[in-house]
Design a protein around this motif. Structure first.
Motif, PDB file in Angstrom:
ATOM      1  N   PHE A 184      40.998  43.509  67.154  1.00 17.26           N
ATOM      2  CA  PHE A 184      42.141  44.251  67.682  1.00 17.26           C
ATOM      3  C   PHE A 184      42.989  44.778  66.537  1.00 17.26           C
ATOM      4  O   PHE A 184      43.113  44.135  65.503  1.00 17.26           O
ATOM      5  CB  PHE A 184      43.028  43.356  68.559  1.00 17.26           C
ATOM      6  N   PHE A 186      46.328  55.986  79.118  1.00 18.52           N
ATOM      7  CA  PHE A 186      45.575  55.420  77.997  1.00 18.52           C
ATOM      8  C   PHE A 186      44.968  54.045  78.229  1.00 18.52           C
ATOM      9  O   PHE A 186      43.885  53.765  77.713  1.00 18.52           O
ATOM     10  CB  PHE A 186      46.467  55.350  76.746  1.00 18.52           C
ATOM     11  N   VAL A 213      38.668  54.549  76.533  1.00 19.22           N
ATOM     12  CA  VAL A 213      38.183  54.594  75.157  1.00 19.22           C
ATOM     13  C   VAL A 213      38.654  55.902  74.529  1.00 19.22           C
ATOM     14  O   VAL A 213      38.431  56.980  75.066  1.00 19.22           O
ATOM     15  CB  VAL A 213      36.642  54.508  75.110  1.00 19.22           C
ATOM     16  N   ALA A 254      39.039  55.610  67.806  1.00 24.21           N
ATOM     17  CA  ALA A 254      40.015  54.520  67.784  1.00 24.21           C
ATOM     18  C   ALA A 254      39.461  53.278  68.469  1.00 24.21           C
ATOM     19  O   ALA A 254      39.476  52.193  67.909  1.00 24.21           O
ATOM     20  CB  ALA A 254      41.318  54.953  68.447  1.00 24.21           C
ATOM     21  N   GLY A 255      38.985  53.419  69.694  1.00 23.30           N
ATOM     22  CA  GLY A 255      38.449  52.292  70.437  1.00 23.30           C
ATOM     23  C   GLY A 255      39.037  52.214  71.831  1.00 23.30           C
ATOM     24  O   GLY A 255      39.618  53.171  72.342  1.00 23.30           O
ATOM     25  N   LEU A 256      38.914  51.037  72.457  1.00 24.81           N
ATOM     26  CA  LEU A 256      39.396  50.796  73.808  1.00 24.81           C
ATOM     27  C   LEU A 256      40.863  50.410  73.767  1.00 24.81           C
ATOM     28  O   LEU A 256      41.233  49.411  73.139  1.00 24.81           O
ATOM     29  CB  LEU A 256      38.586  49.680  74.471  1.00 24.81           C
ATOM     30  N   VAL A 257      41.700  51.178  74.432  1.00 22.32           N
ATOM     31  CA  VAL A 257      43.138  50.876  74.469  1.00 22.32           C
ATOM     32  C   VAL A 257      43.346  49.759  75.480  1.00 22.32           C
ATOM     33  O   VAL A 257      43.015  49.890  76.656  1.00 22.32           O
ATOM     34  CB  VAL A 257      43.968  52.123  74.841  1.00 22.32           C
ATOM     35  N   ALA A 277      49.725  51.288  70.235  1.00 23.73           N
ATOM     36  CA  ALA A 277      48.913  50.631  71.248  1.00 23.73           C
ATOM     37  C   ALA A 277      47.979  49.615  70.588  1.00 23.73           C
ATOM     38  O   ALA A 277      47.545  49.812  69.450  1.00 23.73           O
ATOM     39  CB  ALA A 277      48.102  51.671  72.019  1.00 23.73           C
ATOM     40  N   VAL A 298      44.449  48.221  70.296  1.00 20.93           N
ATOM     41  CA  VAL A 298      43.140  48.829  70.505  1.00 20.93           C
ATOM     42  C   VAL A 298      42.052  47.836  70.104  1.00 20.93           C
ATOM     43  O   VAL A 298      42.150  47.195  69.049  1.00 20.93           O
ATOM     44  CB  VAL A 298      43.024  50.131  69.674  1.00 20.93           C
ATOM     45  N   ARG A 343      38.385  47.467  68.868  1.00 28.00           N
ATOM     46  CA  ARG A 343      37.423  48.321  68.171  1.00 28.00           C
ATOM     47  C   ARG A 343      36.052  47.688  68.212  1.00 28.00           C
ATOM     48  O   ARG A 343      35.830  46.586  67.928  1.00 28.00           O
ATOM     49  CB  ARG A 343      37.856  48.512  66.726  1.00 28.00           C
TER      50      ARG A 343
END
Length: 80
Positions: free
Chosen positions: A3, A35, A39, A43-46, A76, A78, A80
């Motif tokens: 994260f 958001f 994804v 950046a990745g998954l918020v 946020a 995120v 990854r």
């Protein structure tokens, strides 16, 4: 670490029904709806919106149904 905190900047539309709420609350809700659990490429998954950092705008556009447009910068969490 899986994260990390990432800063984003996004144009947000607030519907006329949201204009009676405190701006920070309404903008945070709008950003979360757009958001969280999505994804973002690169950046990745918020996972969560941590904090709104800045907001500008708030101009109401009659042609847009009376909605207000804001530019919001926020951080946020995120995955990854």
């Amino acid at each position: 670490m899986p994260f990390r905190l990432v800063e984003f900047e996004e144009d947000v539309r607030l519907a006329p029904a949201d204009l009676g709420r405190p701006p920070a609350e309404a903008l945070t809700s709008a950003v979360e709806a757009a958001f969280v659990d999505r994804v973002v490429p690169g950046a990745g998954l918020v996972v969560a919106v941590v904090a709104p950092l800045a907001a500008s705008g708030g101009d109401i556009h009659p042609a847009g149904g009376g909605a207000a447009r804001w530019t919001v910068r926020f951080s946020a969490a995120v995955f990854r």
